[in-house]
Write a protein that holds these residues in place. Sequence first.
Motif, PDB file in Angstrom:
ATOM      1  N   THR A 232       0.165 -82.446 -40.850  1.00  0.00           N
ATOM      2  CA  THR A 232      -0.063 -82.523 -42.297  1.00  0.00           C
ATOM      3  C   THR A 232       0.586 -81.345 -43.031  1.00  0.00           C
ATOM      4  O   THR A 232       0.362 -80.200 -42.661  1.00  0.00           O
ATOM      5  N   PRO A 233       1.388 -81.623 -44.067  1.00  0.00           N
ATOM      6  CA  PRO A 233       1.938 -80.524 -44.864  1.00  0.00           C
ATOM      7  C   PRO A 233       0.814 -79.754 -45.563  1.00  0.00           C
ATOM      8  O   PRO A 233      -0.182 -80.359 -45.963  1.00  0.00           O
ATOM      9  N   THR A 234       0.977 -78.458 -45.719  1.00  0.00           N
ATOM     10  CA  THR A 234      -0.053 -77.673 -46.404  1.00  0.00           C
ATOM     11  C   THR A 234      -0.191 -78.169 -47.842  1.00  0.00           C
ATOM     12  O   THR A 234       0.775 -78.569 -48.469  1.00  0.00           O
ATOM     13  N   GLY A 235      -1.449 -78.149 -48.301  1.00  0.00           N
ATOM     14  CA  GLY A 235      -1.702 -78.610 -49.663  1.00  0.00           C
ATOM     15  C   GLY A 235      -2.077 -80.077 -49.748  1.00  0.00           C
ATOM     16  O   GLY A 235      -2.483 -80.550 -50.802  1.00  0.00           O
ATOM     17  N   THR A 236      -1.938 -80.814 -48.628  1.00  0.00           N
ATOM     18  CA  THR A 236      -2.317 -82.224 -48.622  1.00  0.00           C
ATOM     19  C   THR A 236      -3.836 -82.335 -48.507  1.00  0.00           C
ATOM     20  O   THR A 236      -4.433 -81.630 -47.692  1.00  0.00           O
ATOM     21  N   PRO A 237      -4.478 -83.206 -49.301  1.00  0.00           N
ATOM     22  CA  PRO A 237      -5.931 -83.391 -49.143  1.00  0.00           C
ATOM     23  C   PRO A 237      -6.276 -83.804 -47.708  1.00  0.00           C
ATOM     24  O   PRO A 237      -5.505 -84.546 -47.091  1.00  0.00           O
ATOM     25  N   GLU A 238      -7.403 -83.335 -47.229  1.00  0.00           N
ATOM     26  CA  GLU A 238      -7.801 -83.557 -45.832  1.00  0.00           C
ATOM     27  C   GLU A 238      -7.880 -85.044 -45.486  1.00  0.00           C
ATOM     28  O   GLU A 238      -7.647 -85.454 -44.358  1.00  0.00           O
ATOM     29  N   THR A 239      -8.217 -85.850 -46.483  1.00  0.00           N
ATOM     30  CA  THR A 239      -8.369 -87.283 -46.247  1.00  0.00           C
ATOM     31  C   THR A 239      -7.031 -88.018 -46.175  1.00  0.00           C
ATOM     32  O   THR A 239      -6.996 -89.216 -45.960  1.00  0.00           O
ATOM     33  N   GLU A 240      -5.923 -87.297 -46.407  1.00  0.00           N
ATOM     34  CA  GLU A 240      -4.602 -87.935 -46.394  1.00  0.00           C
ATOM     35  C   GLU A 240      -3.700 -87.327 -45.329  1.00  0.00           C
ATOM     36  O   GLU A 240      -2.494 -87.179 -45.510  1.00  0.00           O
ATOM     37  N   GLY A 241      -4.300 -86.971 -44.194  1.00  0.00           N
ATOM     38  CA  GLY A 241      -3.580 -86.283 -43.131  1.00  0.00           C
ATOM     39  C   GLY A 241      -2.443 -87.090 -42.526  1.00  0.00           C
ATOM     40  O   GLY A 241      -2.412 -88.314 -42.612  1.00  0.00           O
ATOM     41  N   ARG A 242      -1.520 -86.374 -41.915  1.00  0.00           N
ATOM     42  CA  ARG A 242      -0.402 -86.988 -41.197  1.00  0.00           C
ATOM     43  C   ARG A 242      -0.567 -86.637 -39.724  1.00  0.00           C
ATOM     44  O   ARG A 242      -0.694 -85.463 -39.383  1.00  0.00           O
ATOM     45  N   TYR A 243      -0.542 -87.662 -38.880  1.00  0.00           N
ATOM     46  CA  TYR A 243      -0.847 -87.428 -37.470  1.00  0.00           C
ATOM     47  C   TYR A 243       0.103 -88.146 -36.526  1.00  0.00           C
ATOM     48  O   TYR A 243       0.586 -89.246 -36.830  1.00  0.00           O
ATOM     49  N   LEU A 244       0.308 -87.528 -35.366  1.00  0.00           N
ATOM     50  CA  LEU A 244       0.878 -88.207 -34.215  1.00  0.00           C
ATOM     51  C   LEU A 244      -0.294 -88.528 -33.296  1.00  0.00           C
ATOM     52  O   LEU A 244      -1.161 -87.680 -33.069  1.00  0.00           O
ATOM     53  N   VAL A 245      -0.342 -89.727 -32.785  1.00  0.00           N
ATOM     54  CA  VAL A 245      -1.475 -90.154 -31.966  1.00  0.00           C
ATOM     55  C   VAL A 245      -0.970 -90.522 -30.576  1.00  0.00           C
ATOM     56  O   VAL A 245      -0.162 -91.440 -30.419  1.00  0.00           O
ATOM     57  N   ASP A 246      -1.455 -89.764 -29.592  1.00  0.00           N
ATOM     58  CA  ASP A 246      -1.044 -89.983 -28.202  1.00  0.00           C
ATOM     59  C   ASP A 246      -2.031 -90.957 -27.558  1.00  0.00           C
ATOM     60  O   ASP A 246      -3.181 -90.609 -27.297  1.00  0.00           O
ATOM     61  N   LEU A 247      -1.591 -92.185 -27.333  1.00  0.00           N
ATOM     62  CA  LEU A 247      -2.450 -93.186 -26.696  1.00  0.00           C
ATOM     63  C   LEU A 247      -2.466 -92.930 -25.193  1.00  0.00           C
ATOM     64  O   LEU A 247      -1.522 -92.371 -24.638  1.00  0.00           O
ATOM     65  N   PRO A 248      -3.528 -93.346 -24.497  1.00  0.00           N
ATOM     66  CA  PRO A 248      -3.588 -93.122 -23.051  1.00  0.00           C
ATOM     67  C   PRO A 248      -2.413 -93.803 -22.349  1.00  0.00           C
ATOM     68  O   PRO A 248      -2.018 -94.901 -22.722  1.00  0.00           O
ATOM     69  N   GLY A 249      -1.863 -93.113 -21.350  1.00  0.00           N
ATOM     70  CA  GLY A 249      -0.827 -93.740 -20.533  1.00  0.00           C
ATOM     71  C   GLY A 249      -1.420 -94.932 -19.805  1.00  0.00           C
ATOM     72  O   GLY A 249      -2.522 -94.846 -19.287  1.00  0.00           O
ATOM     73  N   TYR A 250      -0.731 -96.052 -19.798  1.00  0.00           N
ATOM     74  CA  TYR A 250      -1.269 -97.201 -19.090  1.00  0.00           C
ATOM     75  C   TYR A 250      -0.611 -97.349 -17.739  1.00  0.00           C
ATOM     76  O   TYR A 250       0.407 -96.723 -17.456  1.00  0.00           O
ATOM     77  N   GLY A 251      -1.252 -98.158 -16.895  1.00  0.00           N
ATOM     78  CA  GLY A 251      -0.714 -98.351 -15.562  1.00  0.00           C
ATOM     79  C   GLY A 251      -1.469 -97.585 -14.498  1.00  0.00           C
ATOM     80  O   GLY A 251      -1.118 -97.644 -13.331  1.00  0.00           O
ATOM     81  N   TYR A 252      -2.519 -96.836 -14.900  1.00  0.00           N
ATOM     82  CA  TYR A 252      -3.381 -96.248 -13.868  1.00  0.00           C
ATOM     83  C   TYR A 252      -4.070 -97.365 -13.111  1.00  0.00           C
ATOM     84  O   TYR A 252      -4.692 -98.247 -13.707  1.00  0.00           O
ATOM     85  N   ALA A 253      -3.979 -97.346 -11.794  1.00  0.00           N
ATOM     86  CA  ALA A 253      -4.547 -98.423 -10.988  1.00  0.00           C
ATOM     87  C   ALA A 253      -6.066 -98.347 -10.944  1.00  0.00           C
ATOM     88  O   ALA A 253      -6.746 -99.350 -10.882  1.00  0.00           O
ATOM     89  N   LYS A 254      -6.610 -97.112 -10.996  1.00  0.00           N
ATOM     90  CA  LYS A 254      -8.008 -96.948 -10.609  1.00  0.00           C
ATOM     91  C   LYS A 254      -8.971 -96.821 -11.790  1.00  0.00           C
ATOM     92  O   LYS A 254     -10.023 -96.220 -11.667  1.00  0.00           O
ATOM     93  N   VAL A 255      -8.642 -97.346 -12.938  1.00  0.00           N
ATOM     94  CA  VAL A 255      -9.574 -97.292 -14.063  1.00  0.00           C
ATOM     95  C   VAL A 255     -10.668 -98.337 -13.835  1.00  0.00           C
ATOM     96  O   VAL A 255     -10.377 -99.507 -13.646  1.00  0.00           O
ATOM     97  N   PRO A 256     -11.953 -97.899 -13.834  1.00  0.00           N
ATOM     98  CA  PRO A 256     -13.035 -98.861 -13.620  1.00  0.00           C
ATOM     99  C   PRO A 256     -13.020 -99.969 -14.671  1.00  0.00           C
ATOM    100  O   PRO A 256     -12.583 -99.744 -15.796  1.00  0.00           O
ATOM    101  N   GLN A 257     -13.548-101.134 -14.275  1.00  0.00           N
ATOM    102  CA  GLN A 257     -13.392-102.307 -15.117  1.00  0.00           C
ATOM    103  C   GLN A 257     -14.094-102.189 -16.478  1.00  0.00           C
ATOM    104  O   GLN A 257     -13.549-102.623 -17.491  1.00  0.00           O
TER     105      GLN A 257
END
Length: 204
Positions: free
Chosen positions: A68-93
Amino acid sequence: NPLARARYLLAAHNYKQLPPDGGFEVAFAGRSNAGKSSALNALCQQNALARVSKTPGRTQQLVYFDVTPTGTPETEGRYLVDLPGYGYAKVPQDLQAHWQAFLDGYFGSRLALRGLVVVMDIRHPLKDYDRQMLGYAVNRGLPAHALLTKADKLGRGQQAQQLQAVRRELSSAFGDTVSVQTFSGESKQGVDEARAVVGSWLGL
Ligand code: GDP
């Protein structure tokens, strides 16, 4: 580079933990080991930014990085979102079901989401989960951008061949809403191009 100010913000395990849905965000998806963390680090010019998302056992979470650029209201944030890597074999159902529901909700109703980056090893592109993630974005009417990373592992000729093959497949499966480029977190090939795409989606 506006992404260079990226800072770890939070890790969310459920929808309630996400920041206010009033800003702009770009989600990053990819199979485990595809090179997603390295890509985020390269885009943000930081060596260890995305390390936190890799802690074993903490795979079922969305990790938010704040640009988020400085001065931007907190409710208007800019984000990069790292989703979980997929393909792990052992994730419980039951965890898998929780994650699937979380992801459905996230892609279905997160207004701040402006685009999806899918990171794929240039030697193994467009696996089932990659297509599923691209489908989520396209069905929602969001643009998606594919990074064919580890391009440094191939010669220029092979890179061009893979790029063309993937481009053709993407356009037949998804029309023209998915763009694609070669990339390398190692050699930094394609970093400027990817940064321009992400920056434009974030309005930066
Ligand atoms: P993630 O699980 O998708 O976050 O993958 P990482 O970014 O941790 O990378 C997985 C492995 O691939 C690591 O050993 C990295 O050093 C390597 N790697 C990532 N990106 C590249 C790249 O562009 N080129 C090369 N040669 N190796 C890479």
